[in-house]
Design a protein around this motif. Structure first.
Motif, PDB file in Angstrom:
ATOM      1  N   ILE A   1       0.921  -0.857   0.080  1.00 49.68           N
ATOM      2  CA  ILE A   1      -0.483  -0.415  -0.103  1.00 49.68           C
ATOM      3  C   ILE A   1       1.093   1.634  -0.175  1.00 49.68           C
ATOM      4  O   ILE A   1       1.361   1.168   0.472  1.00 49.68           O
ATOM      5  N   GLU A   2       0.635   2.006  -0.888  1.00 46.47           N
ATOM      6  CA  GLU A   2       1.388   3.737  -1.198  1.00 46.47           C
ATOM      7  C   GLU A   2       0.899   4.966  -0.516  1.00 46.47           C
ATOM      8  O   GLU A   2      -0.784   5.035  -1.633  1.00 46.47           O
ATOM      9  N   PHE A   3       0.788   5.792  -0.162  1.00 45.88           N
ATOM     10  CA  PHE A   3      -0.549   6.475   0.382  1.00 45.88           C
ATOM     11  C   PHE A   3       0.254   7.954   0.459  1.00 45.88           C
ATOM     12  O   PHE A   3       2.085   7.007   1.347  1.00 45.88           O
ATOM     13  N   ARG A   4       0.391   9.273   1.134  1.00 44.95           N
ATOM     14  CA  ARG A   4       0.752  10.090   1.172  1.00 44.95           C
ATOM     15  C   ARG A   4      -0.034  10.851   2.775  1.00 44.95           C
ATOM     16  O   ARG A   4      -1.409  10.679   2.476  1.00 44.95           O
ATOM     17  N   THR A   5       0.347  11.452   3.990  1.00 45.79           N
ATOM     18  CA  THR A   5       0.024  11.614   4.930  1.00 45.79           C
ATOM     19  C   THR A   5       1.730  12.833   5.454  1.00 45.79           C
ATOM     20  O   THR A   5       2.345  13.159   4.728  1.00 45.79           O
ATOM     21  N   ASN A   6       0.880  13.494   6.706  1.00 40.44           N
ATOM     22  CA  ASN A   6       0.967  14.914   6.802  1.00 40.44           C
ATOM     23  C   ASN A   6       1.505  14.617   7.850  1.00 40.44           C
ATOM     24  O   ASN A   6       2.392  13.465   8.159  1.00 40.44           O
ATOM     25  N   PHE A   7       2.322  16.153   8.065  1.00 39.12           N
ATOM     26  CA  PHE A   7       2.996  15.731   9.325  1.00 39.12           C
ATOM     27  C   PHE A   7       3.510  15.336  10.859  1.00 39.12           C
ATOM     28  O   PHE A   7       4.157  14.749  11.331  1.00 39.12           O
ATOM     29  N   VAL A   8       1.998  14.741  10.893  1.00 36.30           N
ATOM     30  CA  VAL A   8       1.949  14.196  12.276  1.00 36.30           C
ATOM     31  C   VAL A   8       2.117  13.302  12.619  1.00 36.30           C
ATOM     32  O   VAL A   8       2.648  12.843  13.277  1.00 36.30           O
ATOM     33  N   SER A   9       2.229  12.732  11.318  1.00 38.33           N
ATOM     34  CA  SER A   9       3.265  11.065  11.314  1.00 38.33           C
ATOM     35  C   SER A   9       4.605  11.281  11.315  1.00 38.33           C
ATOM     36  O   SER A   9       5.205  10.328  11.112  1.00 38.33           O
ATOM     37  N   THR A  10       5.590  12.421  11.300  1.00 40.82           N
ATOM     38  CA  THR A  10       6.675  11.994  11.050  1.00 40.82           C
ATOM     39  C   THR A  10       7.203  10.736  11.717  1.00 40.82           C
ATOM     40  O   THR A  10       8.209  10.842  11.621  1.00 40.82           O
ATOM     41  N   GLY A  11       7.493  11.086  12.787  1.00 46.16           N
ATOM     42  CA  GLY A  11       7.886  10.005  14.081  1.00 46.16           C
ATOM     43  C   GLY A  11       8.025   8.378  13.077  1.00 46.16           C
ATOM     44  O   GLY A  11       8.822   7.199  13.197  1.00 46.16           O
ATOM     45  N   ILE A  12       6.487   8.164  11.987  1.00 48.51           N
ATOM     46  CA  ILE A  12       7.394   6.608  11.623  1.00 48.51           C
ATOM     47  C   ILE A  12       8.467   6.209  11.017  1.00 48.51           C
ATOM     48  O   ILE A  12       9.240   6.868  10.648  1.00 48.51           O
ATOM     49  N   LYS A  13       8.651   5.138  11.551  1.00 50.67           N
ATOM     50  CA  LYS A  13       9.700   4.630  10.652  1.00 50.67           C
ATOM     51  C   LYS A  13       9.781   3.649  10.265  1.00 50.67           C
ATOM     52  O   LYS A  13       9.041   2.322  10.476  1.00 50.67           O
ATOM     53  N   ALA A  14      10.786   2.433   9.256  1.00 48.80           N
ATOM     54  CA  ALA A  14      10.775   1.749   8.834  1.00 48.80           C
ATOM     55  C   ALA A  14      10.809   1.128   9.557  1.00 48.80           C
ATOM     56  O   ALA A  14      11.102  -0.097  11.057  1.00 48.80           O
ATOM     57  N   GLY A  15       9.610  -0.627   9.579  1.00 46.59           N
ATOM     58  CA  GLY A  15       9.730  -1.618  10.960  1.00 46.59           C
ATOM     59  C   GLY A  15       8.590  -1.493  11.692  1.00 46.59           C
ATOM     60  O   GLY A  15       8.103  -2.253  12.008  1.00 46.59           O
ATOM     61  N   ASP A  16       8.017  -0.394  11.770  1.00 48.32           N
ATOM     62  CA  ASP A  16       6.609  -0.208  12.236  1.00 48.32           C
ATOM     63  C   ASP A  16       5.391  -0.179  11.957  1.00 48.32           C
ATOM     64  O   ASP A  16       5.444  -1.062  10.937  1.00 48.32           O
ATOM     65  N   LEU A  17       4.507  -1.215  12.775  1.00 49.86           N
ATOM     66  CA  LEU A  17       3.291  -1.330  11.869  1.00 49.86           C
ATOM     67  C   LEU A  17       2.234  -0.577  12.142  1.00 49.86           C
ATOM     68  O   LEU A  17       1.853   0.681  13.319  1.00 49.86           O
ATOM     69  N   PHE A  18       0.769  -0.553  10.873  1.00 53.22           N
ATOM     70  CA  PHE A  18       0.340   1.167  10.845  1.00 53.22           C
ATOM     71  C   PHE A  18      -0.944   0.220  10.457  1.00 53.22           C
ATOM     72  O   PHE A  18      -0.499  -0.926   9.631  1.00 53.22           O
ATOM     73  N   THR A  19      -1.644   0.434  10.616  1.00 51.22           N
ATOM     74  CA  THR A  19      -3.503  -0.180  10.386  1.00 51.22           C
ATOM     75  C   THR A  19      -3.904   1.175   9.215  1.00 51.22           C
ATOM     76  O   THR A  19      -3.557   2.633   9.517  1.00 51.22           O
ATOM     77  N   VAL A  20      -4.375   0.106   8.550  1.00 51.09           N
ATOM     78  CA  VAL A  20      -5.449   1.361   7.510  1.00 51.09           C
ATOM     79  C   VAL A  20      -7.015   1.422   7.325  1.00 51.09           C
ATOM     80  O   VAL A  20      -7.182   0.117   7.690  1.00 51.09           O
ATOM     81  N   THR A  21      -7.590   1.882   7.908  1.00 47.99           N
ATOM     82  CA  THR A  21      -9.711   1.562   7.065  1.00 47.99           C
ATOM     83  C   THR A  21      -9.870   2.815   6.353  1.00 47.99           C
ATOM     84  O   THR A  21      -9.733   3.375   6.258  1.00 47.99           O
ATOM     85  N   ASN A  22      -9.953   1.632   5.319  1.00 43.90           N
ATOM     86  CA  ASN A  22     -10.635   2.370   3.809  1.00 43.90           C
ATOM     87  C   ASN A  22     -12.171   1.919   3.315  1.00 43.90           C
ATOM     88  O   ASN A  22     -11.788   0.921   2.931  1.00 43.90           O
ATOM     89  N   THR A  23     -13.113   2.374   3.800  1.00 44.31           N
ATOM     90  CA  THR A  23     -13.755   1.788   2.993  1.00 44.31           C
ATOM     91  C   THR A  23     -13.964   1.107   1.040  1.00 44.31           C
ATOM     92  O   THR A  23     -14.206   0.097   1.125  1.00 44.31           O
ATOM     93  N   MET A  24     -13.225   2.107   0.252  1.00 39.71           N
ATOM     94  CA  MET A  24     -13.507   1.693  -0.664  1.00 39.71           C
ATOM     95  C   MET A  24     -12.548   0.626  -1.315  1.00 39.71           C
ATOM     96  O   MET A  24     -12.568  -0.256  -2.266  1.00 39.71           O
ATOM     97  N   TYR A  25     -11.199  -0.322  -0.459  1.00 42.55           N
ATOM     98  CA  TYR A  25     -10.462  -0.875  -0.502  1.00 42.55           C
ATOM     99  C   TYR A  25     -11.436  -2.417   0.292  1.00 42.55           C
ATOM    100  O   TYR A  25     -10.696  -3.208   0.612  1.00 42.55           O
ATOM    101  N   GLY A  26     -12.155  -2.019   1.552  1.00 44.69           N
ATOM    102  CA  GLY A  26     -12.916  -3.400   2.191  1.00 44.69           C
ATOM    103  C   GLY A  26     -11.874  -3.006   3.931  1.00 44.69           C
ATOM    104  O   GLY A  26     -11.913  -3.983   4.217  1.00 44.69           O
ATOM    105  N   PHE A  27     -10.755  -2.531   3.821  1.00 46.43           N
ATOM    106  CA  PHE A  27      -9.780  -1.566   5.034  1.00 46.43           C
ATOM    107  C   PHE A  27     -10.686  -1.734   5.831  1.00 46.43           C
ATOM    108  O   PHE A  27     -10.965  -0.231   6.070  1.00 46.43           O
ATOM    109  N   SER A  28     -10.569  -2.635   7.633  1.00 40.41           N
ATOM    110  CA  SER A  28     -10.966  -1.618   9.059  1.00 40.41           C
ATOM    111  C   SER A  28     -10.051  -2.501   9.611  1.00 40.41           C
ATOM    112  O   SER A  28      -9.612  -3.717   9.999  1.00 40.41           O
ATOM    113  N   ASN A  29      -9.035  -1.546  10.255  1.00 42.20           N
ATOM    114  CA  ASN A  29      -7.651  -1.354  11.029  1.00 42.20           C
ATOM    115  C   ASN A  29      -6.714  -2.471  10.051  1.00 42.20           C
ATOM    116  O   ASN A  29      -6.703  -3.075  10.325  1.00 42.20           O
ATOM    117  N   LYS A  30      -7.146  -2.547   8.738  1.00 40.46           N
ATOM    118  CA  LYS A  30      -6.111  -3.524   7.979  1.00 40.46           C
ATOM    119  C   LYS A  30      -4.573  -3.408   8.179  1.00 40.46           C
ATOM    120  O   LYS A  30      -4.476  -1.975   8.233  1.00 40.46           O
TER     121      LYS A  30
END
Length: 167
Positions: free
Chosen positions: A119-148
């Motif tokens: 998955i590739e997307f863009r986000t704002n500066f609020v996520s500046t502390g995220i780094k390679a290896g971190d786990l994250f979730t995505v919720t998006n109705t178009m792709y049917g993701f609920s905390n994927k």
């Protein structure tokens, strides 16, 4: 060495150090949805012709005086995609000399190679502390993701008219 330890090696730009990311279940520290994703979401994966369906692990076997031995595992034909061609993942583990450990690592690598959703997307500066290896979730109705759940493998930072945008 990292494969033998079931881990990844990454460079932490914020600390200026190399870091080891252990491949284990964790609680995601980041969450993304329509409120903090900017623009489009791109989903991709490995094509059916590039999927691994067999793994061959070479390792020095402790019971035969560290002579080369092999563990071979395959995805059953019934669990493969239609028209999936044979494709072998070859792993050499110099730091493991136990056949059960070699089998475990081989099985894990094979299974994880088939769970390939990028998955590739863009986000704002609020996520500046995220780094390679971190786990994250995505919720998006178009792709049917609920905390994927996903794992960060690459981050790009760009300056867009004075705003920091992360990809």
């Amino acid at each position: 060495l990292c494969t033998s330890a079931n881990a990844w090696l990454t460079y932490d730009i914020a600390q200026g150090k190399w870091a080891v990311v252990i491949n284990k279940s964790e609680t995601p520290q980041w969450s993304f949805d329509d409120t903090n994703i900017i623009g489009n979401i791109n989903i991709s994966g490995t094509g059916v012709n590039e999927l691994y369906n067999r793994v061959e692990v070479e390792f020095p076997h402790k019971d035969i005086r560290d002579e080369k031995d092999y563990v071979v595992l395959s995805i059953p034909v019934g669990d493969r995609y239609p028209a999936e061609i044979d494709n072998t993942l070859t792993i050499k583990l110099d730091c493991i000399n136990d056949p059960l450990q070699a089998q475990y690592i081989g099985s894990l690598e094979l299974k994880q190679s088939r769970i390939d959703k990028i998955i590739e997307f863009r986000t704002n500066f609020v996520s500046t502390g995220i780094k390679a290896g971190d786990l994250f979730t995505v919720t998006n109705t178009m792709y049917g993701f609920s905390n994927k759940q996903f794992r960060v493998t690459k981050i790009s930072e760009e300056d867009s008219d004075g705003n920091i945008i992360l990809s």
